[in-house]
Design a protein around this motif. Structure first.
Motif, PDB file in Angstrom:
ATOM      1  N   ILE A  15       0.838  -1.202   0.000  1.00 41.20           N
ATOM      2  CA  ILE A  15       0.000   0.000   0.000  1.00 41.20           C
ATOM      3  C   ILE A  15       0.876   1.257   0.000  1.00 41.20           C
ATOM      4  N   LYS A  16       1.923   1.236   0.801  1.00 44.65           N
ATOM      5  CA  LYS A  16       2.846   2.372   0.856  1.00 44.65           C
ATOM      6  C   LYS A  16       3.501   2.603  -0.502  1.00 44.65           C
ATOM      7  N   GLY A  17       3.995   1.538  -1.122  1.00 48.59           N
ATOM      8  CA  GLY A  17       4.655   1.664  -2.415  1.00 48.59           C
ATOM      9  C   GLY A  17       3.716   2.122  -3.517  1.00 48.59           C
ATOM     10  N   LEU A  18       2.439   1.794  -3.375  1.00 51.11           N
ATOM     11  CA  LEU A  18       1.446   2.197  -4.373  1.00 51.11           C
ATOM     12  C   LEU A  18       1.015   3.650  -4.230  1.00 51.11           C
ATOM     13  N   GLY A  19       1.504   4.299  -3.183  1.00 47.77           N
ATOM     14  CA  GLY A  19       1.142   5.702  -2.983  1.00 47.77           C
ATOM     15  C   GLY A  19       0.013   5.898  -2.012  1.00 47.77           C
ATOM     16  N   GLY A  20      -0.275   4.878  -1.215  1.00 48.14           N
ATOM     17  CA  GLY A  20      -1.312   4.999  -0.202  1.00 48.14           C
ATOM     18  C   GLY A  20      -2.625   4.376  -0.639  1.00 48.14           C
ATOM     19  N   GLU A  21      -3.470   4.124   0.316  1.00 54.75           N
ATOM     20  CA  GLU A  21      -4.759   3.465   0.068  1.00 54.75           C
ATOM     21  C   GLU A  21      -5.631   4.252  -0.902  1.00 54.75           C
ATOM     22  N   ASP A  22      -5.525   5.581  -0.871  1.00 54.20           N
ATOM     23  CA  ASP A  22      -6.366   6.420  -1.727  1.00 54.20           C
ATOM     24  C   ASP A  22      -6.040   6.257  -3.209  1.00 54.20           C
ATOM     25  N   ASN A  23      -4.845   5.733  -3.518  1.00 53.56           N
ATOM     26  CA  ASN A  23      -4.463   5.559  -4.922  1.00 53.56           C
ATOM     27  C   ASN A  23      -4.933   4.223  -5.491  1.00 53.56           C
ATOM     28  N   ILE A  43       2.796   7.912  -9.375  1.00 48.06           N
ATOM     29  CA  ILE A  43       3.261   8.093  -7.996  1.00 48.06           C
ATOM     30  C   ILE A  43       3.697   6.773  -7.353  1.00 48.06           C
ATOM     31  N   ILE A  44       3.595   5.671  -8.088  1.00 49.29           N
ATOM     32  CA  ILE A  44       3.979   4.368  -7.541  1.00 49.29           C
ATOM     33  C   ILE A  44       5.504   4.233  -7.536  1.00 49.29           C
ATOM     34  N   ASP A  45       6.036   3.734  -6.440  1.00 47.84           N
ATOM     35  CA  ASP A  45       7.480   3.533  -6.296  1.00 47.84           C
ATOM     36  C   ASP A  45       7.805   2.082  -6.664  1.00 47.84           C
ATOM     37  N   ASP A  46       8.148   1.850  -7.944  1.00 47.04           N
ATOM     38  CA  ASP A  46       8.410   0.492  -8.428  1.00 47.04           C
ATOM     39  C   ASP A  46       9.564  -0.168  -7.680  1.00 47.04           C
ATOM     40  N   GLU A  47      10.624   0.588  -7.467  1.00 49.44           N
ATOM     41  CA  GLU A  47      11.812   0.020  -6.821  1.00 49.44           C
ATOM     42  C   GLU A  47      11.505  -0.423  -5.399  1.00 49.44           C
ATOM     43  N   PHE A  48      10.710   0.376  -4.691  1.00 54.36           N
ATOM     44  CA  PHE A  48      10.341   0.011  -3.318  1.00 54.36           C
ATOM     45  C   PHE A  48       9.528  -1.284  -3.314  1.00 54.36           C
ATOM     46  N   ILE A  49       8.566  -1.381  -4.240  1.00 53.53           N
ATOM     47  CA  ILE A  49       7.705  -2.568  -4.288  1.00 53.53           C
ATOM     48  C   ILE A  49       8.513  -3.803  -4.685  1.00 53.53           C
ATOM     49  N   GLU A  50       9.433  -3.659  -5.611  1.00 53.78           N
ATOM     50  CA  GLU A  50      10.245  -4.803  -6.043  1.00 53.78           C
ATOM     51  C   GLU A  50      11.082  -5.376  -4.905  1.00 53.78           C
ATOM     52  N   ASN A  51      11.398  -4.537  -3.923  1.00 54.21           N
ATOM     53  CA  ASN A  51      12.227  -4.973  -2.794  1.00 54.21           C
ATOM     54  C   ASN A  51      11.411  -5.419  -1.584  1.00 54.21           C
ATOM     55  N   VAL A  58       7.383  -6.552 -10.827  1.00 58.63           N
ATOM     56  CA  VAL A  58       6.183  -5.761 -11.083  1.00 58.63           C
ATOM     57  C   VAL A  58       6.132  -5.399 -12.562  1.00 58.63           C
ATOM     58  N   PHE A  59       4.939  -5.161 -13.067  1.00 58.19           N
ATOM     59  CA  PHE A  59       4.778  -4.596 -14.401  1.00 58.19           C
ATOM     60  C   PHE A  59       3.385  -4.001 -14.514  1.00 58.19           C
ATOM     61  N   PHE A  60       3.217  -3.113 -15.482  1.00 57.44           N
ATOM     62  CA  PHE A  60       1.942  -2.431 -15.699  1.00 57.44           C
ATOM     63  C   PHE A  60       1.465  -2.747 -17.103  1.00 57.44           C
ATOM     64  N   THR A  61       0.295  -3.331 -17.223  1.00 55.23           N
ATOM     65  CA  THR A  61      -0.234  -3.690 -18.527  1.00 55.23           C
ATOM     66  C   THR A  61      -1.752  -3.694 -18.495  1.00 55.23           C
TER      67      THR A  61
END
Length: 468
Positions: A15-23, A43-51, A58-61
């Motif tokens: 949730i934090k890496g995604l930019g919070g629950e509101d996102n 606003i998503i932190d890909d590097e944070f989520i990958e770790n 992760v990927f976006f499609t």
């Protein structure tokens, strides 16, 4: 830390890496991936989520942000996310929400094929396994071990096996129409009834017409009508049209007459158009598509297998592989054999080989912890963790995997290996080759794996790439 607290922490980190629950608009999951529709991708932190612990990439499609956790793990993360008050929804609803953010018509069509055909695949998998088992138990060499010959097999036993292996394909339009109605918002029961009408015993069967055992019915002197046993594309188009027509009729008729008029008009109009227009036209389209794909795969000297084996996992990355289910299903209906499956298995094992080479060469514990289970997952037929979590991340391993897949696909066509079913690959796929093809099947899988492993080990991965 207890297991429950561990997954709560993972959910909070996501949730934090995604930019919070509101996102986060909504969430669902498949066998390996957590799928999310988000408000703002930037606003998503890909590097944070990958770790994040247990995350494999992760990927976006197709309008969805997808985090790969792997089989089993993703279910626990999903439940933990629900515990953090993240809105959960069905995969169909999730994809509908994603489509509002991604208006690419081509991608939407690919999702539609996946939504319609994926739910019926388990039935076809079971059918393929039944075919493999029947082929095994009726082999003269096996029967000879028990002092038997094929003539000693009971006809009643053969009849039961025929019911197990033939029913799904004989009533395939029923499954397709049901699934199309479900996906497009129609009444699934009407889809089932429409599918049954397409294979009604009152019509000469498509197989009898093809073998000239029966003549098709002739209307207006030139329209030939027969049943659609084993047809995929006509049933798909008819099911989609029927569901959309039902929704339009329901909006137009008075509420008091809805129960009477809506199903009556839906079935009448759809069946007439299906039998006289859609069926004949799209049956010819279906024949042409299958002939084209078969011609490519049968190019001489294994060229077709080399080409398809080289691009197979690229197709998986784009999501197009769901659309290809139609081709495999039609091959099985027409010939009882699937040329695509062994090539796909070789390419899948190749990605496993590349991921394993990365794991063995890497010094970073995080990389190893992702690479080893991802390689094992690929050997069980699920390549997303290996592709997105390891091979594409480092670039060259993915390319080496494609080369391994091409070489394995080349030998699959040289050996003329053909599966008795579909949708299970790599190690589980061995069950589709019990009819004397098991050795060459294992050989092409090992070839794909070994080529990709060797190339990745020698040229495809360096520790400095991983530590940048």
């Amino acid at each position: 830390m207890s297991l429950e607290k561990e997954y709560v922490k993972i959910a909070r980190d996501v949730i934090k890496g995604l930019g919070g629950e509101d996102n986060i608009i909504s969430m669902a999951h498949c066998a390996t991936r957590l799928r999310l529709v988000v408000k703002d991708r930037d606003i998503i932190d890909d590097e944070f989520i990958e770790n994040i612990d247990k995350a494999k990439g992760v990927f976006f499609t197709s309008g969805q942000y997808q985090i790969i956790f792997g089989t089993g793990t993703v279910n626990k993360v999903y439940e933990a996310m629900i515990g953090q008050n993240v809105s959960a929804t069905s995969k169909a609803e999730l994809k509908e929400q994603a489509s509002t953010q991604d208006d690419n018509f081509f991608k939407r069509m690919i999702r539609v094929f996946g939504d319609v055909f994926v739910p019926i695949i388990p039935a076809l998998v079971a059918t393929g396994l039944f075919m493999g088992v029947r082929g095994l138990v009726t082999q003269p060499a096996l029967l000879q071990l028990f002092g038997l010959t094929p003539d000693d097999i009971s006809q009643n036993f053969l009849l039961i096996t025929q019911i197990l292996t033939d029913t799904a394909f004989a009533f395939l339009p029923v499954l397709v129409c049901w699934s199309a109605f479900r996906v497009f918002g129609g009444t699934p029961l009407l889809g089932i009834l429409l599918g049954l009408m397409l294979v009604s015993p009152s019509l000469p069967t498509s197989w009898d017409v093809a073998q000239k055992v029966q003549d098709p019915l002739l209307f207006f002197g030139f329209i030939k009508i027969a049943g659609y046993q084993g047809s995929v594309l006509p049933a798909f188009i008819i099911g989609v049209m029927g569901a959309m027509l039902e929704k339009r009729i329901r909006k137009s008729v008075p509420e008091a007459l809805d129960l009477i008029l809506t199903p009556f008009l839906t079935l009448l109009v759809t069946l007439v158009l299906g039998l006289f227009v859609i069926g004949p036209v799209f049956h010819e389209v279906e024949v042409l598509i299958l002939a084209a794909v078969t011609a490519i795969l049968k190019l001489p000297y294994g060229i077709g297998g080399f080409i398809y084996g080289g691009i197979n996992q690229l197709i998986v990355v784009t999501g197009l592989h769901h659309a290809l289910n139609l081709i495999e299903i039609q091959m099985l209906v027409d010939t009882g054999r699937n040329m695509v499956n062994p090539i796909s298995s070789a390419s899948i094992c190749a990605q496993a080989g590349a991921a394993l080479a990365v794991g063995l060469k890497a010094r970073n514990v995080k990389t190893k912890s992702i690479a080893y289970p991802s390689a094992m997952s690929a050997l069980l037929g699920i390549t997303e963790p290996a592709i997105f979590g390891v091979n594409i991340r480092y670039g060259k391993p993915f390319m080496m995997g494609l080369i391994g897949g091409a070489v394995g696909g080349f030998f699959a066509r040289i050996f003329n290996i053909q599966a008795t079913g579909m949708s299970i690959t790599a190690i589980p796929g061995m069950l589709l080759y019990l009819n004397k093809q098991i050795i060459p099947y294992i050989a092409v899988c090992l070839i794909g794996f070994a080529v990709a492993f060797a190339l990745t080990w020698l040229f495809g991965f360096k520790e400095k790439t991983e530590t940048k």
